[in-house]
Design an enzyme around this catalytic site. Sequence first.
Site, PDB file in Angstrom:
ATOM      1  N   LYS A  45       0.824  -1.203   0.000  1.00  0.00           N
ATOM      2  CA  LYS A  45       0.000   0.000   0.000  1.00  0.00           C
ATOM      3  C   LYS A  45       0.863   1.260   0.000  1.00  0.00           C
ATOM      4  CE  LYS A  45      -1.519   2.174   3.554  1.00  0.00           C
ATOM      5  NZ  LYS A  45      -2.196   2.871   4.669  1.00  0.00           N
ATOM      6  N   ASN A  46       1.884   1.293   0.861  1.00  0.00           N
ATOM      7  CA  ASN A  46       2.676   2.507   1.031  1.00  0.00           C
ATOM      8  C   ASN A  46       3.603   2.793  -0.145  1.00  0.00           C
ATOM      9  OD1 ASN A  46       1.481   3.065   3.489  1.00  0.00           O
ATOM     10  ND2 ASN A  46       3.067   2.020   4.677  1.00  0.00           N
TER      11      ASN A  46
ATOM     12  N   CYS B 279      -4.928   8.270  10.014  1.00  0.00           N
ATOM     13  CA  CYS B 279      -5.118   7.584  11.286  1.00  0.00           C
ATOM     14  C   CYS B 279      -4.946   8.532  12.461  1.00  0.00           C
ATOM     15  CB  CYS B 279      -4.098   6.444  11.417  1.00  0.00           C
ATOM     16  SG  CYS B 279      -4.471   5.010  10.398  1.00  0.00           S
TER      17      CYS B 279
ATOM     18  N   ARG C  59       1.235  14.494  12.695  1.00  0.00           N
ATOM     19  CA  ARG C  59       2.170  14.114  11.629  1.00  0.00           C
ATOM     20  C   ARG C  59       2.237  15.291  10.656  1.00  0.00           C
ATOM     21  NH1 ARG C  59       0.994   8.097   9.562  1.00  0.00           N
ATOM     22  NH2 ARG C  59      -1.147   8.766   9.362  1.00  0.00           N
TER      23      ARG C  59
ATOM     24  N   ASP D  80       4.932   0.717  11.998  1.00  0.00           N
ATOM     25  CA  ASP D  80       3.680   0.111  11.567  1.00  0.00           C
ATOM     26  C   ASP D  80       3.511  -1.321  12.066  1.00  0.00           C
ATOM     27  OD1 ASP D  80       2.724   2.348  10.352  1.00  0.00           O
ATOM     28  OD2 ASP D  80       3.129   1.709   8.302  1.00  0.00           O
TER      29      ASP D  80
ATOM     30  N   ARG E 104      -8.429  -0.439   5.090  1.00  0.00           N
ATOM     31  CA  ARG E 104      -7.531   0.532   4.471  1.00  0.00           C
ATOM     32  C   ARG E 104      -6.176  -0.080   4.120  1.00  0.00           C
ATOM     33  NH1 ARG E 104      -6.059   4.754   8.131  1.00  0.00           N
ATOM     34  NH2 ARG E 104      -4.941   5.492   6.297  1.00  0.00           N
TER      35      ARG E 104
END
Length: 422
Positions: A22-23, A118, A123, A306, A398
């Site tokens: 995903k990232n 999130c 951030r 993560d 997600r």
Amino acid sequence: MDYYVIKGGKKLEGSIPVSGAKNAALPIIVASLLADGKTRLTNVPDLADIRTIIKVIECLGASTQFDTKNNILDISVSGIKNDKVPYDLVKTMRASVYVMGPLLGRLGEADVSLPGGCAIGERPVDIHLSGFEALGAKIELEAGYIKARAKKLKGAVFKMRQISVGATANLMMGAVLADGETILENCALEPDIVDLGEFLIRMGAKIQGLGTDRIIIRGVSKLNAVEYRVMPDRIEAGTYLLAGAATKGNITITDIVPAHIESLLDLLKAMGFTVASGENWASVSDGHALKGDLVRTLPYPGFPTDLQAPMMALMTTVPGISVMIETIFENRFTHVPELRRLGADITVERDVAIVRGVKRLSGAPVQMSDLRAGAALVIAGLAAEGTTEIRRIYHSDRGYERLYDKLTAVGANIERMKGGGL
């Protein structure tokens, strides 16, 4: 809303194929805006965040076709526009800010909503903004939007005040079409950044230093649409290994790059689990003399933030005392109260969590607070005795493709139910 019902205490046994990252996929999808023509991306995971970023680039002028069965995303671009993306889209994810790079690079202007995502603390995007200012952009904040203007971005030397994956990706995308040479210092080393860089190079960008803290980009006048395969998801890989370890099972993950999760594999070995790996796979099974350990989250190649919450779920099942130190994000222990509801013994002091392993976790109703906290609750529910109901599972949608299917395939007793749950 859907919820999970897990009847735990069953060992997970078997093999799980890992989806695309995903990232890595998120910035790569956005980077397709840098070139007119048809881009084909393969190994794209079907996730809520991916569908959101697809809607974002469609707002900016792209047309797309997503073959979710085969994980192929076709993106056609004949020009882009600096349209304001509806806040209802961007409020759910931080990756929306990635469009600044392509918009500034191609159009010289970008109006981007301040992003959401999130609930894991502050951030800030100030590193992104400072970097674009160094490249010649003028930036204002107005009514919740970032307004950036530059007739033409110009190469510069910019050192990030702290390592930022998002800023590294965004500034790379902006710099590839800038005039002259850009040197980015204190860059993120994450494989996701390398994957984005390799995609840009395939498009015709001139980039050196990927995988190091100093990236040199020589601007070009034009990029070309290409076909590219997204790398495997190391966080998903780690999550399923941790689930296997927590249930005292035997899990093999395939279609991975073991070097991407080396910090996790080393930690599992140190805790006493049996770990093996090959060219594109890794496995974990129950070991002997299991014990707790001290873990500190760090930028890559350190232990990833993560995986902090999923690792803590495992720690609750391991004899002795474990210590988790979170150094990347504040307020990333929101899963702790929910793990306690399952019987975990965890004490938190600021950014340090002390975990005392318990003989057994017990099923209870809990709810996800964010994506990775959700993964922790799934792991704990699988290890717990009795039934666990997990609400707000849209968070896990997600970041984990077909989580239900993959877990049931290795023996998990998990059901996805319609409605609100308890």
